[in-house]
Write an enzyme that holds these catalytic residues in place. Structure first.
Site, PDB file in Angstrom:
ATOM      1  N   ARG A 198       0.838  -1.203   0.000  1.00 39.97           N
ATOM      2  CA  ARG A 198       0.000   0.000   0.000  1.00 39.97           C
ATOM      3  C   ARG A 198       0.873   1.254   0.000  1.00 39.97           C
ATOM      4  O   ARG A 198       2.063   1.193   0.265  1.00 39.97           O
ATOM      5  CB  ARG A 198      -0.918   0.015   1.235  1.00 39.97           C
ATOM      6  N   LYS A 253       2.515   1.901   7.252  1.00 35.34           N
ATOM      7  CA  LYS A 253       2.930   1.076   8.397  1.00 35.34           C
ATOM      8  C   LYS A 253       3.936   1.815   9.272  1.00 35.34           C
ATOM      9  O   LYS A 253       4.549   2.793   8.849  1.00 35.34           O
ATOM     10  CB  LYS A 253       3.562  -0.235   7.902  1.00 35.34           C
ATOM     11  N   ASP A 285      -5.791 -11.536  13.985  1.00 35.80           N
ATOM     12  CA  ASP A 285      -4.832 -10.530  14.476  1.00 35.80           C
ATOM     13  C   ASP A 285      -5.039 -10.209  15.959  1.00 35.80           C
ATOM     14  O   ASP A 285      -4.196  -9.557  16.571  1.00 35.80           O
ATOM     15  CB  ASP A 285      -4.879  -9.260  13.616  1.00 35.80           C
TER      16      ASP A 285
HETATM   17  N1  LIG Z   1      -7.203 -10.420   9.341  1.00 41.99           N
HETATM   18  C1  LIG Z   1      -7.173  -9.189   8.863  1.00 41.99           C
HETATM   19  O1  LIG Z   1      -6.515  -8.898   7.867  1.00 41.99           O
HETATM   20  C2  LIG Z   1      -8.006  -8.128   9.526  1.00 41.99           C
HETATM   21  C3  LIG Z   1      -8.259  -6.916   8.872  1.00 41.99           C
HETATM   22  C4  LIG Z   1      -9.091  -5.989   9.510  1.00 41.99           C
HETATM   23  C5  LIG Z   1      -9.630  -6.267  10.764  1.00 41.99           C
HETATM   24  N2  LIG Z   1      -9.330  -7.455  11.371  1.00 41.99           N
HETATM   25  C6  LIG Z   1      -9.898  -7.863  12.676  1.00 41.99           C
HETATM   26  O2  LIG Z   1     -11.260  -8.213  12.522  1.00 41.99           O
HETATM   27  C7  LIG Z   1     -11.856  -8.220  13.807  1.00 41.99           C
HETATM   28  C8  LIG Z   1     -13.235  -7.566  13.751  1.00 41.99           C
HETATM   29  O3  LIG Z   1     -13.071  -6.170  13.541  1.00 41.99           O
HETATM   30  P1  LIG Z   1     -14.326  -5.192  13.424  1.00 41.99           P
HETATM   31  O4  LIG Z   1     -13.789  -3.872  12.976  1.00 41.99           O
HETATM   32  O5  LIG Z   1     -15.423  -5.831  12.645  1.00 41.99           O
HETATM   33  O6  LIG Z   1     -14.786  -5.099  14.960  1.00 41.99           O
HETATM   34  P2  LIG Z   1     -16.188  -4.528  15.506  1.00 41.99           P
HETATM   35  O7  LIG Z   1     -15.918  -4.039  16.896  1.00 41.99           O
HETATM   36  O8  LIG Z   1     -16.804  -3.595  14.532  1.00 41.99           O
HETATM   37  O9  LIG Z   1     -17.130  -5.828  15.586  1.00 41.99           O
HETATM   38  C9  LIG Z   1     -16.910  -6.892  16.478  1.00 41.99           C
HETATM   39  C10 LIG Z   1     -18.247  -7.523  16.809  1.00 41.99           C
HETATM   40  O10 LIG Z   1     -17.976  -8.726  17.549  1.00 41.99           O
HETATM   41  C11 LIG Z   1     -19.068  -8.892  18.437  1.00 41.99           C
HETATM   42  N3  LIG Z   1     -18.724  -9.870  19.472  1.00 41.99           N
HETATM   43  C12 LIG Z   1     -17.859  -9.755  20.498  1.00 41.99           C
HETATM   44  N4  LIG Z   1     -17.842 -10.916  21.198  1.00 41.99           N
HETATM   45  C13 LIG Z   1     -18.722 -11.767  20.610  1.00 41.99           C
HETATM   46  C14 LIG Z   1     -19.138 -13.094  20.843  1.00 41.99           C
HETATM   47  N5  LIG Z   1     -18.656 -13.776  21.880  1.00 41.99           N
HETATM   48  N6  LIG Z   1     -20.042 -13.655  20.010  1.00 41.99           N
HETATM   49  C15 LIG Z   1     -20.524 -12.968  18.966  1.00 41.99           C
HETATM   50  N7  LIG Z   1     -20.175 -11.695  18.684  1.00 41.99           N
HETATM   51  C16 LIG Z   1     -19.278 -11.105  19.506  1.00 41.99           C
HETATM   52  C17 LIG Z   1     -19.289  -7.474  18.976  1.00 41.99           C
HETATM   53  O11 LIG Z   1     -20.573  -7.345  19.580  1.00 41.99           O
HETATM   54  C18 LIG Z   1     -19.156  -6.653  17.687  1.00 41.99           C
HETATM   55  O12 LIG Z   1     -20.408  -6.446  17.043  1.00 41.99           O
HETATM   56  C19 LIG Z   1     -10.853  -7.515  14.727  1.00 41.99           C
HETATM   57  O13 LIG Z   1     -10.140  -8.474  15.470  1.00 41.99           O
HETATM   58  C20 LIG Z   1      -9.932  -6.827  13.751  1.00 41.99           C
HETATM   59  O14 LIG Z   1      -8.635  -6.584  14.321  1.00 41.99           O
HETATM   60  C21 LIG Z   1      -8.529  -8.378  10.772  1.00 41.99           C
END
Ligand SMILES: NC(=O)c1ccc[n+]([C@@H]2O[C@H](COP(=O)([O-])OP(=O)(O)OC[C@H]3O[C@@H](n4cnc5c(N)ncnc54)[C@H](O)[C@@H]3O)[C@@H](O)[C@H]2O)c1
Length: 372
Positions: free
Chosen positions: A15, A75, A272
């Site tokens: 990026r 980054k 992550d």
């Molecule tokens: N792998 C990747 O490349 C990548 C990229 C971007 C984000 N992420 C990760 O994705 C994840 C989600 O991010 P987001 O922005 O959607 O977060 P967010 O806070 O918008 O959504 C998380 C949701 O999880 C729900 N939740 C929490 N505990 C729960 C449970 N026990 N059962 C069911 N639902 C539950 C919450 O109520 C919330 O609605 C984060 O860990 C973020 O770091 C990973």
């Protein structure tokens, strides 16, 4: 203000921090934008596009850093860049920093004596994180696409077509978490004509999902029982949960995976934060999957890295308004006027101004207000 955009040096990072549209906005406002030669190549943005909107192309990274009042990156600086942090005194660095996870980088910024503003700690009054949201949207939208690919036989899956065909049922996709990534995943999953089930602990969130999709998917209150029931006959499970500031809860046990259909696909977006499946371990784009009890696990920790062109535009769209504020007013006035941006300030002239970063690294915390 003179704004510098260096090429990213971190491994597998393609990026770039600014698009040609951003250059145009900044130069129209009277600022100078200096982009390192080839900085946009990884995102399929040639130098000529930056030049067309008013940027100067600089062949040498040292020159970009030494000649800029503010440096925009994607980054955190890598070791090779540490000495560049002090090439210009009073410089502002605006980028993802994740300093709580790196004492080494925190020390480098403290030693440099500049102002470091982190994308990931800019926070709106409703507690949402506007500069993290775009990457969750990218990862969420990618999840059903990569899962559909791996559900096919050459991808290691059971050989099903996610959308079904007339007379043959569509795949069942279970999405754990209805936040930014979960909603993005649901949008794509519905678009792929799968049977979609979204689980979340937050009922208000489920109400919003239900209202938004108007019957195109099922919403289910999350509990250990509901997760077991829904995952047992799922073709695809997408983990997208987040508990702010904590490790992801482990929601899918190995025992449950063993009871799932052989060849089902599990995508852990939450990898992550430690992952929400018992056997999650981080993987890379070059080797993205592994098998657990006959199911395919996809646990790439930087999913947006596979689509740098889209990710660059999504990120830059979100950062540009803050970049303009910083450039127009200077960092001190900008953060005095915008409390969300003030939350992004992590290090000022050798003092750590973000409490969680100071705590995580065992360093002294100085409130930003004391330094303004
Ligand atoms: N792998 C990747 O490349 C990548 C990229 C971007 C984000 N992420 C990760 O994705 C994840 C989600 O991010 P987001 O922005 O959607 O977060 P967010 O806070 O918008 O959504 C998380 C949701 O999880 C729900 N939740 C929490 N505990 C729960 C449970 N026990 N059962 C069911 N639902 C539950 C919450 O109520 C919330 O609605 C984060 O860990 C973020 O770091 C990973």
């Amino acid at each position: 203000m003179i704004i510098g955009v260096p090429k990213e040096l971190k491994q597998d990072e393609y990026r770039v921090a600014m698009t040609p549209a951003g250059v145009r906005e900044l130069t129209s406002a009277g600022h100078v934008v200096r982009v390192e030669q080839g900085a946009g190549e990884g995102s399929s943005i040639p130098d000529s596009e930056y030049v067309a909107t008013g940027a100067k192309i600089i062949p040498d990274a040292d020159e970009v850093w030494a000649g800029s009042d503010m440096v925009l990156k994607v980054k955190e600086p890598v070791e090779e860049e540490y000495r560049r942090l002090s090439l210009r005194s009073g410089q502002v660095l605006f980028t993802y920093l994740h300093l709580a996870a790196s004492r080494e980088c925190t020390d480098a910024l403290v030693a440099a004596g500049n102002v470091a503003i982190a994308y990931e700690t800019v926070r709106l009054p409703d507690s949402s994180l506007p500069l993290l949201t775009p990457m969750s949207e990218v990862a969420g939208r990618m999840a059903p696409i990569v899962a559909s690919h791996h559900l096919m036989r050459p991808g290691g899956g059971r050989g099903s077509l996610v959308c079904g065909v007339p007379g043959v049922e569509a795949a069942k996709i279970v999405i754990l978490g209805a936040g930014v990534a979960g909603m993005a995943a649901a949008t794509l999953a519905v678009g792929l004509h799968a049977s979609v089930y979204v689980l979340d602990k937050n009922l208000e969130r489920l109400r919003q999902v239900d209202h938004h999709f108007r019957g195109a998917l099922e919403t289910i209150a999350s509990s250990a029982h509901a997760i077991e029931e829904q995952c047992a006959d799922a073709d695809i499970v997408i983990g997208a949960v987040l508990v702010v500031g904590a490790r992801a809860p482990r929601l899918v046990s190995d025992d449950l995976v063993a009871r799932m259909r052989p060849g089902s696909v599990l995508v852990d977006i939450s990898v992550d934060q430690g992952g929400c499946f018992e056997s999650t371990r981080p993987t890379t784009h070059s080797d993205p999957t592994y098998m657990v009890h006959g199911s395919v696990f996809y646990c790439v920790s930087n999913m947006p890295g596979a689509v740098p062109h889209s990710s660059t535009y999504a990120l830059a769209n979100a950062t540009l308004p803050y970049t303009l504020e910083l450039a127009d007013r200077g960092w001190q006035d900008a953060v005095r006027l915008d409390r969300s941006l003030a939350e992004g300030v992590n290090v000022v002239r050798g003092k750590v101004t973000c409490e969680p970063v100071a705590d995580a690294n065992g360093l002294a915390y100085t409130p930003l207000a004391d330094l303004l």
